[in-house]
Design a protein around this motif. Structure first.
Motif, PDB file in Angstrom:
ATOM      1  N   GLY A  14       0.781  -1.231   0.000  1.00  0.00           N
ATOM      2  CA  GLY A  14       0.000   0.000   0.000  1.00  0.00           C
ATOM      3  C   GLY A  14       0.812   1.280   0.000  1.00  0.00           C
ATOM      4  N   LYS A  15       2.145   1.193  -0.123  1.00  0.00           N
ATOM      5  CA  LYS A  15       3.001   2.370  -0.015  1.00  0.00           C
ATOM      6  C   LYS A  15       3.693   2.748  -1.327  1.00  0.00           C
ATOM      7  CE  LYS A  15       2.463   2.883   4.459  1.00  0.00           C
ATOM      8  NZ  LYS A  15       1.886   4.087   5.045  1.00  0.00           N
ATOM      9  N   ALA A  16       3.309   2.116  -2.441  1.00  0.00           N
ATOM     10  CA  ALA A  16       3.996   2.375  -3.716  1.00  0.00           C
ATOM     11  C   ALA A  16       3.910   3.840  -4.133  1.00  0.00           C
ATOM     12  CB  ALA A  16       3.437   1.473  -4.806  1.00  0.00           C
ATOM     13  N   ASP A  48       7.731  -6.168 -10.583  1.00  0.00           N
ATOM     14  CA  ASP A  48       7.076  -6.421  -9.289  1.00  0.00           C
ATOM     15  C   ASP A  48       6.815  -5.154  -8.491  1.00  0.00           C
ATOM     16  OD1 ASP A  48       9.546  -5.686  -8.232  1.00  0.00           O
ATOM     17  OD2 ASP A  48       9.845  -7.559  -7.123  1.00  0.00           O
ATOM     18  N   GLY A  49       7.093  -3.969  -9.085  1.00  0.00           N
ATOM     19  CA  GLY A  49       6.847  -2.702  -8.408  1.00  0.00           C
ATOM     20  C   GLY A  49       8.039  -2.142  -7.661  1.00  0.00           C
ATOM     21  N   THR A  50       9.135  -2.887  -7.604  1.00  0.00           N
ATOM     22  CA  THR A  50      10.343  -2.387  -6.951  1.00  0.00           C
ATOM     23  C   THR A  50      10.892  -1.216  -7.758  1.00  0.00           C
ATOM     24  OG1 THR A  50      10.869  -4.558  -6.034  1.00  0.00           O
ATOM     25  CG2 THR A  50      12.683  -2.992  -6.209  1.00  0.00           C
ATOM     26  N   ILE A  51      11.278  -0.163  -7.064  1.00  0.00           N
ATOM     27  CA  ILE A  51      11.864   1.010  -7.698  1.00  0.00           C
ATOM     28  C   ILE A  51      13.386   0.848  -7.659  1.00  0.00           C
ATOM     29  CG2 ILE A  51      12.085   3.530  -7.641  1.00  0.00           C
ATOM     30  CD1 ILE A  51       9.208   2.507  -8.162  1.00  0.00           C
ATOM     31  N   VAL A  52      14.015   1.080  -8.802  1.00  0.00           N
ATOM     32  CA  VAL A  52      15.472   0.993  -8.909  1.00  0.00           C
ATOM     33  C   VAL A  52      15.997   2.379  -9.242  1.00  0.00           C
ATOM     34  CG1 VAL A  52      17.403  -0.061 -10.152  1.00  0.00           C
ATOM     35  CG2 VAL A  52      15.327  -1.401  -9.703  1.00  0.00           C
ATOM     36  N   ALA A  81       9.874   3.834   6.315  1.00  0.00           N
ATOM     37  CA  ALA A  81       8.434   3.760   6.561  1.00  0.00           C
ATOM     38  C   ALA A  81       7.648   3.272   5.346  1.00  0.00           C
ATOM     39  CB  ALA A  81       7.908   5.136   6.999  1.00  0.00           C
ATOM     40  N   VAL A  82       8.227   3.413   4.145  1.00  0.00           N
ATOM     41  CA  VAL A  82       7.469   3.073   2.938  1.00  0.00           C
ATOM     42  C   VAL A  82       8.081   1.956   2.094  1.00  0.00           C
ATOM     43  CG1 VAL A  82       6.412   5.362   2.779  1.00  0.00           C
ATOM     44  CG2 VAL A  82       8.524   4.895   1.516  1.00  0.00           C
ATOM     45  N   CYS A  83       9.319   1.546   2.415  1.00  0.00           N
ATOM     46  CA  CYS A  83       9.948   0.521   1.575  1.00  0.00           C
ATOM     47  C   CYS A  83      11.012  -0.256   2.348  1.00  0.00           C
ATOM     48  CB  CYS A  83      10.588   1.146   0.338  1.00  0.00           C
ATOM     49  SG  CYS A  83      12.093   2.099   0.663  1.00  0.00           S
ATOM     50  N   ASP A  84      11.430  -1.338   1.724  1.00  0.00           N
ATOM     51  CA  ASP A  84      12.570  -2.120   2.194  1.00  0.00           C
ATOM     52  C   ASP A  84      13.617  -2.085   1.093  1.00  0.00           C
ATOM     53  OD1 ASP A  84      11.469  -3.151   4.690  1.00  0.00           O
ATOM     54  OD2 ASP A  84      10.114  -4.313   3.406  1.00  0.00           O
ATOM     55  N   TYR A  85      14.882  -2.011   1.475  1.00  0.00           N
ATOM     56  CA  TYR A  85      15.960  -2.094   0.507  1.00  0.00           C
ATOM     57  C   TYR A  85      16.172  -3.576   0.194  1.00  0.00           C
ATOM     58  CZ  TYR A  85      16.903   2.670   2.087  1.00  0.00           C
ATOM     59  OH  TYR A  85      16.783   3.992   2.412  1.00  0.00           O
TER      60      TYR A  85
END
Length: 105
Positions: A14-16, A48-52, A81-85
């Protein structure tokens, strides 16, 4: 010596959209702290929605300084708070000979 880095940020559920908005501030905030070069970053999205992101630090030394910088620490808390590395090689695209992503900037 300058240092190019590639970072993968996997949005939390829910944080994309929040992550994408935060990405717009990343380089300007690092520039305010005189930590990165004038080179524009490249921001893209995996299937998969991961930002690079690819960006350039001024040096290995400033990377170490960033770990002690209160403004950078605050920004990193916002990212947490919004993502994981995640490791770049965890992305399906990283296994392709020509890794392809959707541009976001």
């Amino acid at each position: 010596m300058r240092r190019l880095v590639i970072v993968a940020y996997k949005p939390k559920p829910g944080k994309a959209d929040e992550l994408k908005e935060l990405m717009k501030t990343h380089l300007p905030r690092l520039r305010e702290q005189s930590l990165v070069t004038d080179r524009e970053s490249v921001i893209m999205e995996a299937a998969d929605g991961t930002i690079v992101e690819v960006f350039e630090w001024l040096s290995e030394e400033v990377i170490q300084q960033a770990h002690l910088n209160p403004a950078v620490q605050q920004m990193w808390a916002e990212y947490a708070a919004v993502c994981d590395y995640v490791p770049l090689n965890s992305l399906k695209e990283a296994g392709d000979l020509f890794a392809g992503f959707s541009p976001l900037n």
